[in-house]
Design a protein around this motif. Structure first.
Motif, PDB file in Angstrom:
ATOM      1  N   THR A  30      56.956  85.432  -8.320  1.00 47.44           N
ATOM      2  CA  THR A  30      57.604  85.231  -9.611  1.00 47.44           C
ATOM      3  C   THR A  30      57.054  86.126 -10.713  1.00 47.44           C
ATOM      4  OG1 THR A  30      56.037  83.499 -10.275  1.00 47.44           O
ATOM      5  CG2 THR A  30      57.980  82.815  -9.018  1.00 47.44           C
ATOM      6  N   GLY A  31      55.871  86.741 -10.494  1.00 48.60           N
ATOM      7  CA  GLY A  31      55.225  87.513 -11.542  1.00 48.60           C
ATOM      8  C   GLY A  31      54.475  86.649 -12.539  1.00 48.60           C
ATOM      9  N   ALA A  69      51.419  77.452  -7.466  1.00 49.23           N
ATOM     10  CA  ALA A  69      50.168  78.045  -6.990  1.00 49.23           C
ATOM     11  C   ALA A  69      49.658  77.314  -5.752  1.00 49.23           C
ATOM     12  CB  ALA A  69      49.109  78.008  -8.093  1.00 49.23           C
ATOM     13  N   LEU A  70      49.918  76.009  -5.696  1.00 47.94           N
ATOM     14  CA  LEU A  70      49.561  75.185  -4.540  1.00 47.94           C
ATOM     15  C   LEU A  70      50.788  74.397  -4.101  1.00 47.94           C
ATOM     16  CD1 LEU A  70      46.122  73.688  -5.718  1.00 47.94           C
ATOM     17  CD2 LEU A  70      46.485  75.676  -4.234  1.00 47.94           C
ATOM     18  N   SER A  71      50.776  73.977  -2.859  1.00 49.66           N
ATOM     19  CA  SER A  71      51.834  73.107  -2.349  1.00 49.66           C
ATOM     20  C   SER A  71      51.205  72.000  -1.521  1.00 49.66           C
ATOM     21  CB  SER A  71      52.832  73.909  -1.511  1.00 49.66           C
ATOM     22  OG  SER A  71      52.180  74.523  -0.414  1.00 49.66           O
ATOM     23  N   ARG A 130      62.225  86.750 -10.005  1.00 46.78           N
ATOM     24  CA  ARG A 130      61.908  87.261  -8.664  1.00 46.78           C
ATOM     25  C   ARG A 130      61.832  88.791  -8.645  1.00 46.78           C
ATOM     26  NH1 ARG A 130      62.235  83.419  -4.545  1.00 46.78           N
ATOM     27  NH2 ARG A 130      61.798  81.410  -5.516  1.00 46.78           N
ATOM     28  N   ALA A 131      61.822  89.407  -9.818  1.00 45.95           N
ATOM     29  CA  ALA A 131      61.805  90.872  -9.878  1.00 45.95           C
ATOM     30  C   ALA A 131      60.553  91.447  -9.220  1.00 45.95           C
ATOM     31  CB  ALA A 131      61.908  91.339 -11.331  1.00 45.95           C
ATOM     32  N   ILE A 135      60.381  94.086  -6.004  1.00 43.32           N
ATOM     33  CA  ILE A 135      59.687  95.376  -6.042  1.00 43.32           C
ATOM     34  C   ILE A 135      58.679  95.479  -4.906  1.00 43.32           C
ATOM     35  CG2 ILE A 135      57.873  96.604  -7.320  1.00 43.32           C
ATOM     36  CD1 ILE A 135      60.527  97.390  -8.304  1.00 43.32           C
ATOM     37  N   ILE A 136      57.907  94.419  -4.672  1.00 42.04           N
ATOM     38  CA  ILE A 136      56.901  94.438  -3.608  1.00 42.04           C
ATOM     39  C   ILE A 136      57.560  94.617  -2.247  1.00 42.04           C
ATOM     40  CG2 ILE A 136      55.252  92.965  -2.380  1.00 42.04           C
ATOM     41  CD1 ILE A 136      54.457  91.868  -5.161  1.00 42.04           C
ATOM     42  N   THR A 137      58.670  93.909  -2.020  1.00 44.90           N
ATOM     43  CA  THR A 137      59.391  94.044  -0.751  1.00 44.90           C
ATOM     44  C   THR A 137      59.873  95.482  -0.560  1.00 44.90           C
ATOM     45  OG1 THR A 137      60.106  91.736  -0.841  1.00 44.90           O
ATOM     46  CG2 THR A 137      61.353  93.211   0.594  1.00 44.90           C
TER      47      THR A 137
END
Length: 241
Positions: A30-31, A69-71, A130-131, A135-137
């Motif tokens: 999510t950045g 950050a956690l699940s 989700r930008a 970009i990472i993908t």
């Protein structure tokens, strides 16, 4: 307040970097960036060692789950501790960076605009939060087919070509767009560099840049060494998300 589950696991999209005075969490899906002060950072690290949310005060545990950050987990699932970073030298909130126009007429000058347009399209097509993930993908895909590492001269020519083109463009171009576009510019020639995203402190700030395979900075001032890489994609390292 909702009930806090007893166990948790860290999101695979999150990187944690620990300074003596602050723990920085970056969600590369999510950045989203958040900072934990020493007391909260200690609770995070205790939970990382045990996989138990009972190591955190309920408000902090709830916040970590709400932000992704956690699940929740069915059983204790310890996760890696944060990447340690050195205490920063006092900067009084600023640092000097050389700036100015550079005339570029090398082999990448004609296609730099295409690389920048590709970067802008990736960032703006789809959900805004989700930008960074898009970009990472794209960066991972573009570096996966590299035939050889770019030389320092080739890497510098690509970065400077993008930088020069960006000065003429009406669209905002910061370090993220610039470094990604330089990486995309080299990919069709099957030339690889390391794309880096890191954190510095005093104050906490983020930066993205390009390195050669041997870790050399590409068209960057020495002050970039103040940033601790949280994520590196390409020639030097490959941290999976």
């Amino acid at each position: 307040m909702t009930d806090v589950p007893p166990f948790a696991q860290a999101s695979r999209h999150v990187r944690a970097v620990a300074y003596p005075h602050v723990l920085v969490l970056i969600d590369y899906r999510t950045g989203h960036v958040q900072c934990l002060l020493p007391k909260a950072a200690t609770h995070w690290q205790e939970a990382a060692r045990s996989g138990r949310l009972t190591a955190m005060p309920p408000p902090l545990a709830t916040h970590m789950i709400r932000t992704g950050a956690l699940s929740p987990a069915q059983e204790p699932t310890p996760w890696n501790g944060p990447l340690p970073a050195p205490a920063p030298a006092a900067s009084w909130g600023g640092a000097e960076h050389p700036a100015g126009l550079t005339r570029v007429t090398g082999p990448f000058s004609a296609t730099a605009a295409v690389a920048l347009a590709t970067t802008w399209s990736i960032m703006r097509t789809g959900r805004k939060n989700r930008a960074m993930n898009r970009i990472i993908t794209a960066l991972r895909a573009s570096t996966s087919t590299a035939g050889r590492p770019a030389t320092p001269a080739e890497a510098s020519e690509a970065v400077l070509a993008v930088r020069r083109t960006a000065w003429q463009a009406p669209v905002r171009t910061a370090c993220l767009e610039e470094s990604a576009a330089a990486t995309f510019l080299l990919a069709p020639r099957r030339l690889s560099v390391a794309w880096c995203h890191g954190i510095a402190a005093d104050p906490v700030r983020l930066h993205a840049w390009v390195q050669t395979v041997d870790g050399g900075l590409v068209a960057e001032p020495p002050s970039t060494r103040a940033y601790t890489p949280a994520l590196t994609i390409g020639a030097c390292h490959q941290h999976r998300l």
